[in-house]
Every structure is written in C-alpha cells, then in structure tokens.
Enzyme design. Structure first.
Site, short mmCIF file in Angstrom:
data_model
loop_
_atom_site.label_atom_id
_atom_site.label_comp_id
_atom_site.label_asym_id
_atom_site.label_seq_id
_atom_site.Cartn_x
_atom_site.Cartn_y
_atom_site.Cartn_z
N ASP A 1 0.85 -1.19 0.00
CA ASP A 1 0.00 0.00 0.00
C ASP A 1 0.88 1.24 0.00
OD1 ASP A 1 0.94 -0.26 2.65
OD2 ASP A 1 -0.90 -1.31 3.21
N ASP B 1 1.42 5.00 1.54
CA ASP B 1 1.03 5.93 2.60
C ASP B 1 1.65 7.29 2.32
OD1 ASP B 1 -0.17 3.78 3.79
OD2 ASP B 1 1.49 3.37 5.16
N ASP C 1 8.81 3.16 13.65
CA ASP C 1 9.38 2.05 14.42
C ASP C 1 10.83 1.72 14.09
OD1 ASP C 1 8.52 1.11 11.96
OD2 ASP C 1 7.28 -0.51 12.74
#
Ligand code: ATP
Ligand code: MG
Length: 455
Positions: free
Chosen positions: A58, A60, A150
């Site tokens: 996907d 983003d 992260d």
C-alpha cells in the site's frame, strides 16, 4: 529518542524510485496536496519496498495538512483511527492513507487515562502506567514524523516536490546492510508499543533481514509484555504474520524470541515437548507458505488449523481414548483451545466455528473407507479440510492413504462449480439464510463475538 540530525537527501538521479512504480491514485493525491501548498511525501513501508525493487502492499502519504484540511480537499476522505487520527482516501480498488506529520510527545504533553479521557479522539497524547502509548496525535515536522516511526528502514520518505528520497536516521545504510534497527532505544520503543516486536519479526521474516543485536535482545527481554496489546490488534497482526507467505520463518523467530510463549503458552510448551511437534508445525506452515506463494488464498481458519490443529487433534484423541465420544472430545478440545487463543488474539466467532468444522471434517475424511463421501464432499468446509489433510499428510504417514483416496474420488466425481465464498468472507445476508436450516445434531456452535478492529 533519537535527536533530529541533518537528513540525507538523495536526488532523483541517485535512487531507483520512479513515479511509474507509484500507484496513480497515490500520485494524484501527492500532486493535489502539493499544488495546494502542502508538503506531500510518500512515507513508511512503500518507500522501503520501492527502494528494494519490491511492489509495495500500500502507499502511505505524509503531509503537513491537518486531518480537517485533508477532509476538505478530498471528497472520498474518511477520518479514522483512535490511537492515530488519519485520513483514508477511498478509490475504486485502493485505499490511500494520508496522515499529518506527527511528533513524539514531551512529558508535558502526556496525560494518563482516567474517566474523562475515555474518548481518545480529543486527547493529543496519552500513556498508560507502563509507558504504553494510547493516543498519539501531536502534529510535527517531516523529520519528527520520521523519528517516531518504528524502524530506520520504515522511516524513509519520498518528496514529491523534487522526487528526492529523504533519510533522517540512516535507514538507507540499514536497508543496504539488511538490518531491522529500532529508531532510538529499542527497550523504550517496544515498551511504548509492544506490537513493534511482532513487526520486527514480520519484517525480518518477510524481507530476510536480520534484527539488530540490541533490538533482538530487547525483544527477548520484553517478549512477555506482548500480552498488553489489545486482542483485536493482535488478531490483525497475526494475519499479517502468517498469511503473507512467510509463516514458516515467522514461526521460527516467534519461537526463538519468546514471543510465541507469551502469545500462546500452551502451544509453545507443546512445541518444546518433542522435536516432532516442532517439525509438524514447521512443515504445516511451509505448506501454508506454498499455498500463498502459488496464489491460492489461505483463510485465517485454515492457517489456525495448520498452527493449532495437530495439538488439538492429539488432545482430542487422548480424551476420546478416556471414553469421551469422538466428536464431543473434539468439540470440547476446540472450545478450550479457542478460549486459550482468545486470551491473546480476538478470534471472531465465525472463524472459530470454521476452524472447528475443518478439524472435525478432516477426521471424517481420514476414516477409510469414508461414510457417505458425496455428503462430506458437499460440506462448505470440504476444500479447506482436504487442504488441511494435505498439509498434515506429510507428517502423519497414515494420512497419505486418505489423501490419495479423496483425490481419486474427486477425479471420478468432479465437484460442481462452487459459488460459495469461504465462511469468513461470506456476506451477512448469505449466512443468515443458511442459519435457518436446522442444525445437525452434535454440530459445534461457537458463540459469535463482534469483531473489533481498529488500530
Ligand atoms: P507493509 O508492507 O507490511 O504494509 P509497512 O511498513 O508499510 O509494511 P504498515 O503497517 O503499513 O507497515 O505501516 C506503515 C508505516 O507506519 C510503517 O512503515 C512505519 O513507518 C509506521 N508504523 C506502523 N506501525 C507502527 C508502530 N507500531 N510504531 C511506529 N511506527 C509504525
Ligand atoms: Mg504498509
């Protein structure tokens, strides 16, 4: 937390990302934001994957437009998320996620949850007593946004203004060295959000990367804290861990890191009991990966059967040998296992029911010669039960005979073209209609629980 430093900006000529690889919807969104004077970057996993030459799952987008401004700019926009407030732009076959750049909170931004903060949409930042982040909505710069991600390889950005790649925390070097490295102190980052430990395992397994030493040690140290994550989030993570074609390496890493013992203590104990137990699951999951790799979808129920089925069947057989009728022993075992699994991951009732049916039907398929084979072959879970039988046949030699028998039966009695979707995807209407049929005696009834999703 890592202090911001001068970003490394790699101009268009010096990296491999081309606009042609970006989905047209994401590209249009980037240009629209940019033409209205906002910053517009591709961010997160898609930049990592484009740089690796992989097709991103996907796209983003990060921007300095606020959620309200994004909503006004795009008619197909829905604002979602409690922990993170972000915009979903819905296109025909794709959702593009647009989020406002955020930063980590200062201690003064943080509130602890109480009666007044139940609705987290109005809270900018909130941590619980253990330091786990519950809400995170303070806007920031692109740099601050990168540093709250992260791992370094997940913090790269692609700036539509000049088609450059922007690297704020040595992500390009780690990408080259194939390393999963936390941004900042891994102990702090995994405490803020224990699901990051599962994400580290997922990226290591799916990309064939190593987890950097301190991050790995922190995971081993903090693995028991994974139980603090919400069961609905863990259910979503489980699907990403096991259904994307990397279940086998994921399982090994979960086992070695202690995360498996924390998520599913009963299963982890069983795996350590005998080498053959580990081997059985290792082969089942390799089979799941082969199915995914060959383009065959694997349902959650089938994967749960591959992971929990062998132990379930072993336990059910032991109870049957104690004198409990076979089907009752299986249903009771399945119910008690599901209770154990659900302490960590919220398994929707329809998936639980399907899991029970697959395992029960597999037992009937193994009875040689089978009773009323055409009826068995007409059951909605037949294909999955046969696939499960195929997965386990390698580890249970005597099942080969049953598998061969059913393959011959299907050649001689080809199934009518089935229009039924697997139970998990069956629309509500269809399921209601089926429920009106009288239930078979002894058929397992698992209570439907409302599936709660959300990040
Ligand atoms: P995938 O290819 O599996 O989608 P991804 O890296 O894109 O991998 P997503 O879950 O789609 O993973 O998240 C998008 C990005 O959001 C990540 O790359 C990361 O930068 C950031 N992110 C997601 N989850 C977290 C988290 N728990 N903590 C910090 N950053 C996160
Ligand atoms: Mg992604």
């Amino acid at each position: 937390m890592l202090m911001p430093m001068e970003p490394r900006i790699v101009p268009r000529k010096e990296h491999r990302i081309s606009r042609k690889q970006v989905s047209p919807n994401a590209l249009r969104t980037l240009y629209r934001l940019y033409s209205r004077g906002f910053m517009a970057y591709l961010v997160g996993g898609c930049v990592r994957d484009l740089l690796l030459g992989r097709t991103p799952k996907d796209f983003d987008i990060g921007t300095n437009a606020t959620p309200g401004q994004i909503k006004r700019l795009f008619h197909n926009c829905r604002l979602v998320g409690r922990r993170f407030r972000l915009a979903h732009l819905r296109f025909q076959d794709e959702i593009v996620e647009v989020s406002t750049f955020r930063r980590s909170a200062d201690p003064s931004d943080t509130v602890e949850p109480d009666e007044t903060t139940r609705d987290r949409r109005h809270v900018r930042h909130m941590k619980d007593a253990n330091g786990m982040v519950l809400a995170d909505n303070i806007f920031g710069t692109p740099e601050e946004d990168a540093l709250r991600r992260d791992f370094t390889i997940n913090a790269l950005a692609y700036n539509i203004a000049d088609a450059s790649v922007v690297d704020y925390c040595m992500g390009l070097a780690d990408l080259k060295d194939r390393l999963i490295r936390s941004i900042g102190d891994p102990r702090v980052r995994f405490t803020e959000d224990p699901v990051r430990m599962l994400r580290a395992v997922r990226f290591a397994a799916s990309h064939g990367f190593d987890i950097e030493t301190t991050a790995w040690e922190s995971i081993r140290e903090l693995s028991s804290t994974i139980s603090r994550a919400s069961p609905s989030r863990l259910y979503e993570e489980l699907q990403k861990l096991f259904l994307l074609g990397f279940a086998r390496p994921t399982f090994r890493l979960l086992e070695e890191s202690g995360l498996l013992a924390s998520l599913f203590p009963g299963l982890a104990g069983w795996v350590r009991e005998k080498e053959t137990h580990f081997q059985a699951l290792d082969r089942n999951l390799a089979g799941v990966d082969d199915l995914v790799g060959s383009g065959q979808g694997v349902s959650v129920a089938l994967f749960l059967a591959a992971l929990f089925g062998p132990r379930m069947e072993e336990t059910a057989l032991a109870r049957h040998r104690e004198g409990i009728p076979r089907r009752q022993a299986l249903d009771e075992t399945c119910a008690s296992f599901l209770e154990e699994i659900s302490r960590s991951a919220h398994i929707p009732g329809r998936v639980a029911g399907r899991l029970n049916s697959i395992i029960a039907l597999k037992t009937s398929l193994c009875r040689m010669p089978p009773r009323r084979p055409s009826t068995l072959a007409g059951r909605p879970e037949f294909t999955e039960a046969l696939t499960y039988l195929g997965l386990t046949a390698g580890t249970e030699g005597e099942r080969d005979e049953a598998l061969t028998w059913w393959k011959t039966f299907l050649l001689e009695n080809p199934p009518a073209e089935s229009t039924e979707a697997p139970a998990e995807e069956t629309p509500r209407k269809k399921r209601r209609r089926r429920r009106r049929k009288p239930r078979r005696r002894g058929e397992n009834i698992v209570q439907e629980e409302g599936a709660a999703h959300g990040r």
